[in-house]
Each structure stands twice: as structure tokens, then as C-alpha cells.
Design a protein around this motif. Sequence first.
Motif, short mmCIF file in Angstrom:
data_model
loop_
_atom_site.label_atom_id
_atom_site.label_comp_id
_atom_site.label_asym_id
_atom_site.label_seq_id
_atom_site.Cartn_x
_atom_site.Cartn_y
_atom_site.Cartn_z
N VAL A 120 1.07 -0.99 -0.32
CA VAL A 120 0.21 0.19 -0.11
C VAL A 120 1.11 1.40 0.03
CG1 VAL A 120 -1.55 1.57 1.56
CG2 VAL A 120 -1.63 -1.09 1.19
N GLN A 121 2.31 1.16 1.05
CA GLN A 121 3.01 2.22 1.04
C GLN A 121 3.52 2.23 -0.68
OE1 GLN A 121 3.59 4.92 3.37
NE2 GLN A 121 5.03 6.08 1.83
N MET A 122 3.80 1.61 -0.61
CA MET A 122 4.38 1.66 -2.53
C MET A 122 3.97 1.82 -3.32
SD MET A 122 6.91 -1.76 -2.56
CE MET A 122 7.39 -1.68 -4.37
N GLU A 123 2.70 1.66 -3.36
CA GLU A 123 1.48 2.19 -3.80
C GLU A 123 0.60 3.78 -4.20
OE1 GLU A 123 -2.36 -0.01 -4.36
OE2 GLU A 123 -1.07 -1.90 -4.65
N ILE A 124 0.97 3.90 -3.01
CA ILE A 124 0.95 5.68 -2.75
C ILE A 124 1.87 6.66 -3.30
CG2 ILE A 124 0.05 6.95 -0.53
CD1 ILE A 124 -1.63 4.83 0.66
N ASP A 125 2.98 6.24 -3.21
CA ASP A 125 4.52 6.66 -3.03
C ASP A 125 4.22 6.78 -4.67
OD1 ASP A 125 5.33 6.84 -0.63
OD2 ASP A 125 6.45 5.46 -0.71
N MET A 126 3.44 5.83 -5.12
CA MET A 126 3.76 6.14 -7.08
C MET A 126 2.78 6.35 -7.13
SD MET A 126 3.60 2.77 -9.20
CE MET A 126 1.64 2.23 -9.57
N VAL A 127 0.92 6.81 -6.63
CA VAL A 127 0.50 7.94 -6.86
C VAL A 127 0.81 9.47 -6.69
CG1 VAL A 127 -1.60 8.03 -6.87
CG2 VAL A 127 -1.20 5.80 -7.40
N LYS A 128 1.02 8.67 -5.37
CA LYS A 128 1.37 10.58 -4.85
C LYS A 128 2.96 11.53 -6.00
CE LYS A 128 3.85 10.14 -1.01
NZ LYS A 128 4.48 9.89 0.32
N GLN A 129 3.84 10.92 -6.78
CA GLN A 129 5.16 10.92 -7.40
C GLN A 129 4.30 11.65 -8.60
OE1 GLN A 129 7.92 8.20 -8.32
NE2 GLN A 129 9.56 9.72 -8.64
N MET A 130 3.08 10.51 -9.64
CA MET A 130 2.14 10.50 -10.42
C MET A 130 1.35 12.52 -10.14
SD MET A 130 1.23 7.04 -11.45
CE MET A 130 1.35 6.35 -10.35
N ILE A 131 0.80 12.34 -8.95
CA ILE A 131 -0.05 13.16 -8.89
C ILE A 131 0.97 14.63 -8.59
CG2 ILE A 131 -1.44 14.64 -7.66
CD1 ILE A 131 -3.00 12.08 -6.81
N THR A 132 2.35 14.65 -8.46
CA THR A 132 3.10 15.94 -8.16
C THR A 132 3.58 16.26 -9.35
OG1 THR A 132 4.71 14.25 -7.40
CG2 THR A 132 3.46 15.79 -5.83
N ALA A 133 3.62 15.82 -10.29
CA ALA A 133 3.99 15.83 -11.33
C ALA A 133 3.23 16.07 -12.57
CB ALA A 133 4.42 13.96 -12.03
N ALA A 176 -3.63 11.36 -17.69
CA ALA A 176 -1.85 11.17 -17.36
C ALA A 176 -1.67 10.42 -16.31
CB ALA A 176 -1.73 12.40 -17.02
N LEU A 177 -2.61 10.42 -15.13
CA LEU A 177 -2.74 9.06 -14.07
C LEU A 177 -2.37 8.13 -15.54
CD1 LEU A 177 -4.05 10.59 -11.19
CD2 LEU A 177 -1.30 10.41 -11.57
N LYS A 178 -3.19 7.52 -15.32
CA LYS A 178 -3.92 6.10 -16.20
C LYS A 178 -2.59 5.83 -17.31
CE LYS A 178 -7.91 5.41 -17.54
NZ LYS A 178 -9.23 5.14 -18.32
N ALA A 179 -2.52 6.64 -17.99
CA ALA A 179 -1.57 6.80 -19.14
C ALA A 179 0.12 6.32 -17.53
CB ALA A 179 -0.80 8.03 -19.19
N ALA A 180 0.25 7.04 -16.84
CA ALA A 180 1.80 6.34 -16.50
C ALA A 180 1.34 5.67 -15.57
CB ALA A 180 1.67 7.52 -15.11
N LEU A 181 0.14 4.64 -14.93
CA LEU A 181 0.08 3.73 -14.50
C LEU A 181 0.62 2.63 -15.17
CD1 LEU A 181 -2.72 4.27 -11.89
CD2 LEU A 181 -1.02 3.42 -11.04
N TYR A 182 0.36 2.51 -15.93
CA TYR A 182 0.16 1.40 -17.79
C TYR A 182 1.34 2.24 -18.18
CZ TYR A 182 -4.55 0.31 -16.09
OH TYR A 182 -5.75 0.02 -15.59
N GLU A 183 2.01 2.82 -18.41
CA GLU A 183 3.40 2.79 -18.79
C GLU A 183 4.43 1.21 -18.52
OE1 GLU A 183 7.19 5.86 -17.47
OE2 GLU A 183 5.58 6.67 -18.26
#
Length: 188
Positions: A120-133, A176-183
Motif C-alpha cells: 500500500v505504501q509503495m502504491e501511495i508513493d507511486m500515485v503521489k509522485q504521479m500527482i505531483t508531476a 495522465a495518471l492512467k497513462a503513467a500507471l500503464y506506462e
Amino acid sequence: MFMIPMVIMAIESDTDRAYMTDVYMNHRSLMLKVAWRYTNAPSEVEDIVSESCVSLIQHLDSIRSMEEKTLRSYIVTTVKNKAIDFSRKKKRNMERTIQMADDDIEQIGDLGTFDHKIEVQMEIDMVKQMITALPEREREVLKLKFFEGKETRQISEIMGVAENAVRRYIMRGRNALKAALYEGGTEE
């Protein structure tokens, strides 16, 4: 051909609108050049120039009496200050987003196993990073919509943009988030 910012087109007085259109047309490249010094995101450059136009409109009586050299200097200073404000606001929003994600982690508490918490922490960190971008507008709209539970109409009022624009920002941010998740993979 490029578009005149909506803030200029919204000026009620024909004389003021014509004058501001002329100022914008004559100094557009200068405004863009100054804004580009502070960001490399096209949507942010547009926002900075648009906010600068709002500030110039608020001081229309003063800028009418300026000589060209003084006016150019005033425009450069205005765009520079708006860009700095924009950058500071972006940093504050990023810090708030990170804090919100950290608060979410604390709410997980003792739910599940240690391995689950790490995932969960890793997923949150990944989404957090994507949102800030994301560009500021998309990031702010997603925060208001999904973290604060605001309706499109409320977001429109808060941000001072049309509801259709809010919907576009939501769509762009989600895409943009979806594209980053499926990159690097395929979306199924």
C-alpha cells in the motif's frame, strides 16, 4: 494564429479591450519568453501569461500612461512575479498532496499484514509522485474532486473557471495518471 486570452476578451469596455488586446499582441512573445524561464510545461506558461494579463488589466489606467520602454519593463516584472507566485503555489500544493498521502498511510493503521502495508505504501508513493508531476490545474482539480469530495460546480467556483474546463482538467489529469500507471505495459 494564436488566441487572445479569455480574460482580455471578457473586458466589458470596447476601448479597454482593444487597448489590452493591442498590448497583448505587441508583447505576447516577450510574456511567453519570460514565463518559459520559470517552467517548461506549456499549460503552466499559459496560466502564467493569463494571470499576468489579469494583473495588467487591473492596472490598465497606469499602463496606458507608460512609455514603451517602461511598459515592457513593467510587463516583464509582472510576468516574472506571477511565475514566481505560480512556482511557490505549485510547491505548496505539492507539499499538501504529499501530506494528504502521508495522512492516508496513518489511517491504514493495523489493517492487514506488514507485507500488505508495504504494498500500500509503495502504491501511495507511486500515485503521489504521479500527482505531483501533473500540471497545477489538473493536480488542483483532482485534489478538490477526489481528496476533498467537491462537486464540479464547487470546483468551478473555487478555481474561477467554467464547469466544462473543470471537467476537461479532471479528464486530462485522470488520463495522465492512467497513462503513467500503464506506462511500459498494456491497459486491460
